[in-house]
Design a protein around this motif. Structure first.
Motif, PDB file in Angstrom:
ATOM      1  N   SER A 128      -4.661   7.945   8.141  1.00 60.34           N
ATOM      2  CA  SER A 128      -5.448   6.782   7.744  1.00 60.34           C
ATOM      3  C   SER A 128      -4.645   5.489   7.890  1.00 60.34           C
ATOM      4  O   SER A 128      -5.224   4.408   7.876  1.00 60.34           O
ATOM      5  CB  SER A 128      -5.989   6.946   6.330  1.00 60.34           C
ATOM      6  N   ALA A 129      -3.334   5.595   8.069  1.00 58.58           N
ATOM      7  CA  ALA A 129      -2.542   4.391   8.299  1.00 58.58           C
ATOM      8  C   ALA A 129      -3.044   3.699   9.559  1.00 58.58           C
ATOM      9  O   ALA A 129      -3.138   2.474   9.618  1.00 58.58           O
ATOM     10  CB  ALA A 129      -1.072   4.753   8.451  1.00 58.58           C
ATOM     11  N   ILE A 130      -3.395   4.514  10.561  1.00 64.60           N
ATOM     12  CA  ILE A 130      -3.885   3.930  11.807  1.00 64.60           C
ATOM     13  C   ILE A 130      -5.245   3.265  11.582  1.00 64.60           C
ATOM     14  O   ILE A 130      -5.503   2.180  12.100  1.00 64.60           O
ATOM     15  CB  ILE A 130      -3.917   5.000  12.916  1.00 64.60           C
ATOM     16  N   ASP A 131      -6.074   3.894  10.746  1.00 67.25           N
ATOM     17  CA  ASP A 131      -7.358   3.262  10.415  1.00 67.25           C
ATOM     18  C   ASP A 131      -7.125   1.900   9.775  1.00 67.25           C
ATOM     19  O   ASP A 131      -7.813   0.934  10.070  1.00 67.25           O
ATOM     20  CB  ASP A 131      -8.150   4.111   9.400  1.00 67.25           C
ATOM     21  N   LEU A 132      -6.121   1.862   8.913  1.00 63.34           N
ATOM     22  CA  LEU A 132      -5.852   0.609   8.213  1.00 63.34           C
ATOM     23  C   LEU A 132      -5.391  -0.476   9.199  1.00 63.34           C
ATOM     24  O   LEU A 132      -5.750  -1.640   9.064  1.00 63.34           O
ATOM     25  CB  LEU A 132      -4.792   0.825   7.123  1.00 63.34           C
ATOM     26  N   MET A 133      -4.607  -0.060  10.196  1.00 63.00           N
ATOM     27  CA  MET A 133      -4.172  -1.026  11.213  1.00 63.00           C
ATOM     28  C   MET A 133      -5.390  -1.565  11.976  1.00 63.00           C
ATOM     29  O   MET A 133      -5.418  -2.731  12.366  1.00 63.00           O
ATOM     30  CB  MET A 133      -3.180  -0.387  12.191  1.00 63.00           C
ATOM     31  N   HIS A 134      -6.410  -0.705  12.168  1.00 57.48           N
ATOM     32  CA  HIS A 134      -7.644  -1.161  12.826  1.00 57.48           C
ATOM     33  C   HIS A 134      -8.342  -2.215  11.975  1.00 57.48           C
ATOM     34  O   HIS A 134      -8.757  -3.255  12.479  1.00 57.48           O
ATOM     35  CB  HIS A 134      -8.607   0.017  13.054  1.00 57.48           C
ATOM     36  N   THR A 135      -8.436  -1.898  10.675  1.00 61.67           N
ATOM     37  CA  THR A 135      -9.074  -2.849   9.759  1.00 61.67           C
ATOM     38  C   THR A 135      -8.354  -4.184   9.834  1.00 61.67           C
ATOM     39  O   THR A 135      -8.966  -5.255   9.883  1.00 61.67           O
ATOM     40  CB  THR A 135      -8.972  -2.330   8.297  1.00 61.67           C
ATOM     41  N   LEU A 136      -7.027  -4.098   9.885  1.00 57.56           N
ATOM     42  CA  LEU A 136      -6.211  -5.305   9.917  1.00 57.56           C
ATOM     43  C   LEU A 136      -6.545  -6.126  11.154  1.00 57.56           C
ATOM     44  O   LEU A 136      -6.720  -7.337  11.099  1.00 57.56           O
ATOM     45  CB  LEU A 136      -4.743  -4.875   9.951  1.00 57.56           C
ATOM     46  N   ARG A 137      -6.622  -5.421  12.267  1.00 54.67           N
ATOM     47  CA  ARG A 137      -6.858  -6.116  13.525  1.00 54.67           C
ATOM     48  C   ARG A 137      -8.254  -6.772  13.513  1.00 54.67           C
ATOM     49  O   ARG A 137      -8.424  -7.887  13.990  1.00 54.67           O
ATOM     50  CB  ARG A 137      -6.751  -5.113  14.677  1.00 54.67           C
TER      51      ARG A 137
ATOM     52  N   VAL B  45       0.842  -1.192   0.000  1.00 57.23           N
ATOM     53  CA  VAL B  45       0.000   0.000   0.000  1.00 57.23           C
ATOM     54  C   VAL B  45       0.879   1.243   0.000  1.00 57.23           C
ATOM     55  O   VAL B  45       1.715   1.418   0.901  1.00 57.23           O
ATOM     56  CB  VAL B  45      -0.920   0.023   1.246  1.00 57.23           C
ATOM     57  N   GLY B  46       0.699   2.096  -1.006  1.00 56.65           N
ATOM     58  CA  GLY B  46       1.482   3.327  -1.051  1.00 56.65           C
ATOM     59  C   GLY B  46       1.149   4.107  -2.305  1.00 56.65           C
ATOM     60  O   GLY B  46       0.726   3.517  -3.307  1.00 56.65           O
ATOM     61  N   ASP B  47       1.331   5.432  -2.244  1.00 57.82           N
ATOM     62  CA  ASP B  47       0.991   6.184  -3.454  1.00 57.82           C
ATOM     63  C   ASP B  47       2.210   6.478  -4.314  1.00 57.82           C
ATOM     64  O   ASP B  47       2.121   7.073  -5.365  1.00 57.82           O
ATOM     65  CB  ASP B  47       0.216   7.473  -3.111  1.00 57.82           C
ATOM     66  N   ASP B  48       3.365   6.021  -3.856  1.00 57.98           N
ATOM     67  CA  ASP B  48       4.583   6.215  -4.631  1.00 57.98           C
ATOM     68  C   ASP B  48       4.723   5.045  -5.623  1.00 57.98           C
ATOM     69  O   ASP B  48       4.941   3.895  -5.224  1.00 57.98           O
ATOM     70  CB  ASP B  48       5.771   6.254  -3.641  1.00 57.98           C
ATOM     71  N   LYS B  49       4.564   5.411  -6.898  1.00 57.05           N
ATOM     72  CA  LYS B  49       4.548   4.392  -7.934  1.00 57.05           C
ATOM     73  C   LYS B  49       5.851   3.580  -7.940  1.00 57.05           C
ATOM     74  O   LYS B  49       5.864   2.366  -8.112  1.00 57.05           O
ATOM     75  CB  LYS B  49       4.372   5.104  -9.280  1.00 57.05           C
ATOM     76  N   GLN B  50       6.932   4.303  -7.717  1.00 60.14           N
ATOM     77  CA  GLN B  50       8.255   3.694  -7.716  1.00 60.14           C
ATOM     78  C   GLN B  50       8.324   2.563  -6.682  1.00 60.14           C
ATOM     79  O   GLN B  50       8.820   1.468  -6.943  1.00 60.14           O
ATOM     80  CB  GLN B  50       9.282   4.795  -7.394  1.00 60.14           C
ATOM     81  N   ILE B  51       7.824   2.857  -5.478  1.00 62.48           N
ATOM     82  CA  ILE B  51       7.812   1.861  -4.397  1.00 62.48           C
ATOM     83  C   ILE B  51       6.947   0.667  -4.804  1.00 62.48           C
ATOM     84  O   ILE B  51       7.372  -0.487  -4.693  1.00 62.48           O
ATOM     85  CB  ILE B  51       7.226   2.485  -3.097  1.00 62.48           C
TER      86      ILE B  51
ATOM     87  N   ILE C 266      -6.082   4.047   1.030  1.00 63.01           N
ATOM     88  CA  ILE C 266      -6.494   3.240   2.176  1.00 63.01           C
ATOM     89  C   ILE C 266      -7.807   2.496   1.909  1.00 63.01           C
ATOM     90  O   ILE C 266      -7.947   1.331   2.275  1.00 63.01           O
ATOM     91  CB  ILE C 266      -6.631   4.154   3.419  1.00 63.01           C
ATOM     92  N   GLY C 267      -8.774   3.180   1.275  1.00 64.33           N
ATOM     93  CA  GLY C 267     -10.076   2.546   1.018  1.00 64.33           C
ATOM     94  C   GLY C 267      -9.909   1.271   0.216  1.00 64.33           C
ATOM     95  O   GLY C 267     -10.406   0.195   0.583  1.00 64.33           O
ATOM     96  N   GLU C 268      -9.136   1.399  -0.849  1.00 63.96           N
ATOM     97  CA  GLU C 268      -8.856   0.261  -1.708  1.00 63.96           C
ATOM     98  C   GLU C 268      -8.141  -0.847  -0.908  1.00 63.96           C
ATOM     99  O   GLU C 268      -8.469  -2.031  -1.017  1.00 63.96           O
ATOM    100  CB  GLU C 268      -7.929   0.776  -2.817  1.00 63.96           C
ATOM    101  N   ALA C 269      -7.197  -0.409  -0.065  1.00 69.27           N
ATOM    102  CA  ALA C 269      -6.430  -1.370   0.734  1.00 69.27           C
ATOM    103  C   ALA C 269      -7.344  -2.125   1.697  1.00 69.27           C
ATOM    104  O   ALA C 269      -7.233  -3.349   1.838  1.00 69.27           O
ATOM    105  CB  ALA C 269      -5.334  -0.646   1.509  1.00 69.27           C
ATOM    106  N   SER C 270      -8.265  -1.397   2.357  1.00 66.88           N
ATOM    107  CA  SER C 270      -9.177  -2.047   3.310  1.00 66.88           C
ATOM    108  C   SER C 270     -10.001  -3.112   2.613  1.00 66.88           C
ATOM    109  O   SER C 270     -10.196  -4.210   3.146  1.00 66.88           O
ATOM    110  CB  SER C 270     -10.172  -1.044   3.913  1.00 66.88           C
TER     111      SER C 270
END
Ligand SMILES: Nc1ncnc2c1ncn2[C@@H]1O[C@H](COP(=O)(O)OP(=O)(O)OP(=O)(O)O)[C@@H](O)[C@H]1O
Ligand SMILES: [Mg+2]
Length: 461
Positions: free
Chosen positions: A65-74, A13-19, A40-44
């Motif tokens: 939103s990284a923290i939101d994503l960690m919640h989704t993960l949990r 998950v990241g918006d840097d295309k290179q990464i 993040i939405g797409e990632a969730s």
């Protein structure tokens, strides 16, 4: 970026295309199934649908939103292990994510190949956890108690099969042999608890702990007045264990005279109390254990041959831990969970190098020693992972996690004077030797005197 099913799945998950592209390509090359998300939405959505094994999250994307994503993960995919990428120094978001269970944070720039061994180890570790959950061939009592045997090695599986089979014959005698701490007593208890028809208790006695006459009265009991102190009739352990199991630990230590009496009880299920004339009838199972070689004891006439053959009807040899290294991480994980609960800690597991060392060590004290090592590490250390340096010196061999050879990246070359290179090498070696200058000097191949002089020079500068 999709590949065949049943491979380990990694979400970037990241918006840097290179990464996304560089990590994606490296991970695909390494044989993983890769998904990518820009927001993040797409990632969730992917997390809920795919339940990836690993999440690689670039925090520069959108910090909050990284923290939101960690919640989704949990909530949606608790088994996913998260790795973070971030720029710059310590960040509160990274810390927060780590608190929520992210495994590690890496500073950018980072070459994709640096992350491959980390991912590999994480996946291996989660495999082991799964195995530890599955490898529950016998559960006696419940998992919270001590009476729980774990093993995945084929030699242990053979033992578990024997335990199951003898459970059906409540009278057959069993001889368990193996080094100290391999789990002989645990197996004896397992046999007792799996014997459905048992009506009596599990009683144990260490045959080496008492002198002959006391051991005799302990086992057979005595009648009132049979000796000076015998003020009343006393039941012996054989009678107490009636209907259940008598565990004769360290049978090799039993005085030879008593061995004949024991043989008679095993054969006839009858005996006389000390000082008694009447036969007492019992119905119980005898399980004997030894860490000596009883065959040798028989050859040296320290142990009766007839008793040996009588006990050895169902022999169980428990192999030492070093001969079942597959069981080591499984048992370690089990003990980590156990002591986490007992000591209210949240240690996540072993670092890959610590685990590797545990599998190389030869465990003279077997499972008991492993259990103690894990308890000590959990009790004394504050990191949330057991590292090499948390293990006792005889196991870690003085090595520290951060001084192990790591994946080498072609570091940019910065020319420095030879004297500076020497200074850095010396200081690093002293740190590695944990301040032990004699050891540092020996490792550097210089005398202690030279080392002392060099240190004085550095201080003077
Ligand atoms: N397979 C196993 N699964 C879980 N715990 C185990 C296992 N094997 C041994 N243990 C644990 O290791 C410790 C030592 O086991 P146990 O007392 O049964 O060994 P032992 O062979 O009787 O040793 P000794 O010869 O010193 O009496 C105990 O705490 C036991 O619970
Ligand atoms: Mg024992």
């Amino acid at each position: 970026m999709k590949a065949a099913a049943n491979k380990s799945k990694i979400l970037i998950v990241g918006d840097d295309k290179q990464i996304r592209w560089s990590f994606g390509a490296a991970l695909l090359d390494a044989g993983y199934e890769v998904e990518v998300a820009r927001q993040i939405g797409e990632a969730s959505e992917i997390i809920s649908r795919v339940k990836p094994h690993i999440l690689l999250l670039d925090l520069d994307l959108a910090k909050d939103s990284a923290i939101d994503l960690m919640h989704t993960l949990r909530d949606d995919s608790a088994d996913t292990r998260a790795l973070l990428l971030h720029t710059g120094g310590p960040s509160s978001v990274a810390t927060e994510c780590v608190k929520m269970g992210a495994v590690r944070a890496f500073q950018k720039p980072l070459a994709p190949k640096k992350i491959l061994p980390v991912i590999h180890d994480l996946l291996a570790d989660s495999e082991i956890r799964k195995m530890a959950k599955k490898a529950e061939p016998i559960v006696i009592g419940n998992r919270e108690t001590d009476r729980f045997i774990l093993g995945a090695d084929s030699k242990m599986r053979d033992i578990f099969n024997i335990v199951e089979r003898v459970a059906a014959s409540p009278r057959s005698t069993i001889l368990i042999d193996g080094e100290s701490g391999v789990g002989k007593e645990l197996i004896a208890k397992a046999i007792h608890h799996s014997t459905k028809t048992k009506k009596g208790p599990f009683i144990e006695i260490n045959c080496g702990s008492l002198p002959g006459n006391l051991l005799e009265s302990e086992l057979f009991g005595h009648e009132k007045g049979s000796f000076t102190d015998a003020k009343s009739r006393k039941k012996g352990l054989i009678e107490i264990a009636d209907g259940g199991t008598l565990f004769l630990d360290e049978i090799g230590e039993m005085p030879i005279g008593l061995q004949a009496v024991l043989l008679r009880v095993i054969e006839t299920k009858r005996f006389k109390r000390v000082g008694g004339t009447e036969d007492v009838e019992v119905d119980l199972r005898f399980v004997a254990a030894t860490n000596q070689n009883l065959k040798e004891a028989v050859a040296e006439k320290r142990f009766r041959k007839d008793l040996y053959y009588r006990l050895n009807v169902v022999p169980i040899h428990v192999p030492p831990l070093r001969e079942r290294i597959q069981d080591i991480p499984i048992l370690a994980t089990y003990f980590i969970d156990m002591f986490n609960r007992e000591l209210s800690r949240q240690i996540r597991g072993l670092s890959p190098t610590a685990r590797a060392r545990l599998q190389e060590y030869d465990w003279p004290g077997n499972v008991r020693e492993l259990r103690n090592v894990i308890e000590r590490a959990i009790l004394l250390e504050s990191d949330d992972l057991i590292l090499l340096e948390h293990l006792p010196l005889e196991i870690s061999a003085g090595l520290r996690e951060d001084h192990l050879p790591v994946e080498k990246e072609e570091e940019e070359f910065t020319p420095i004077p030879l004297s500076e290179a020497e200074r850095r090498q010396i200081l690093k070696t002293i740190e590695w030797a944990r301040g032990n200058k004699t050891k540092a000097a020996r490792t550097l191949g210089i005398s202690r005197q030279t080392l002392r002089e060099k240190l004085r020079q550095y201080e003077a500068k």
